[in-house]
Scaffold this active site. Structure first.
Site, short mmCIF file in Angstrom:
data_model
loop_
_atom_site.label_atom_id
_atom_site.label_comp_id
_atom_site.label_asym_id
_atom_site.label_seq_id
_atom_site.Cartn_x
_atom_site.Cartn_y
_atom_site.Cartn_z
N GLY A 1 5.58 -2.25 1.70
CA GLY A 1 5.68 -3.56 1.05
C GLY A 1 6.53 -3.50 -0.21
O GLY A 1 7.53 -2.79 -0.28
N ALA A 2 6.12 -4.25 -1.23
CA ALA A 2 6.88 -4.33 -2.48
C ALA A 2 7.05 -2.96 -3.13
O ALA A 2 8.10 -2.67 -3.73
CB ALA A 2 6.20 -5.29 -3.44
N ALA A 3 6.05 -2.09 -3.00
CA ALA A 3 6.13 -0.75 -3.59
C ALA A 3 7.28 0.06 -3.00
O ALA A 3 7.82 0.96 -3.65
CB ALA A 3 4.81 -0.01 -3.39
N THR B 1 -1.19 0.29 -6.48
CA THR B 1 -1.31 -0.18 -5.11
C THR B 1 -2.65 0.33 -4.59
O THR B 1 -3.49 0.79 -5.36
CB THR B 1 -0.11 0.27 -4.25
OG1 THR B 1 -0.16 -0.40 -2.98
CG2 THR B 1 -0.02 1.76 -4.06
N TYR B 2 -2.85 0.27 -3.29
CA TYR B 2 -4.07 0.79 -2.69
C TYR B 2 -3.68 1.72 -1.54
O TYR B 2 -2.57 1.68 -1.02
CB TYR B 2 -4.98 -0.34 -2.19
CG TYR B 2 -4.35 -1.19 -1.11
CD1 TYR B 2 -4.54 -0.89 0.24
CD2 TYR B 2 -3.53 -2.27 -1.44
CE1 TYR B 2 -3.94 -1.66 1.22
CE2 TYR B 2 -2.94 -3.04 -0.47
CZ TYR B 2 -3.14 -2.73 0.85
OH TYR B 2 -2.54 -3.49 1.83
N SER C 1 0.80 -1.22 0.00
CA SER C 1 0.00 0.00 0.00
C SER C 1 0.84 1.27 0.00
O SER C 1 2.06 1.25 0.02
CB SER C 1 -0.97 0.04 1.19
OG SER C 1 -0.25 0.20 2.39
#
Length: 114
Positions: free
Chosen positions: A71-73, A57-58, A25
């Protein structure tokens, strides 16, 4: 027929941090989410002006002036990078909504509304 059109944009936001050990996110200042008409949990596209990365993403509600990738972002930006956060809406063919565009300053405060 329906079309995806620009609904909201946070332009030239600054990444305030990254947290790789998180589910995912982007944490965005709650006041900015409200002003831009972006909901918590809404899918957004993030464009990193600094390095050219684009990803989806959100959103989650963040603290004042926060713009943190999780996270991955978090691997796609660094603190201080300039980003654009974009949300789209699905509209009927003849609908031409006026998008909400907020230009942000270096501290993620609204400097201009377009």
């Amino acid at each position: 027929m329906r079309r995806w059109l620009l609904k909201s944009k946070l332009h030239r936001a600054r990444v305030t941090g990254t947290e790789k050990d998180y589910e995912g996110s982007i944490s965005i200042d709650a006041a900015l989410l409200s002003e831009a008409d972006i909901a918590v949990g809404e899918q957004v596209q993030v464009v990193n002006v600094t390095n050219g990365e684009r990803f989806e993403t959100y959103t989650i509600e963040g603290e004042s002036r926060q713009m943190e990738l999780n996270g991955a972002a978090a691997r796609l930006a660094e603190t201080g990078d300039v980003i654009i956060v974009i949300s789209y809406g699905l509209y009927v063919k003849d609908e031409q909504p006026e998008p909400t565009v907020l230009l942000l300053d270096e501290e993620n405060r609204i400097s201009e509304r377009e």
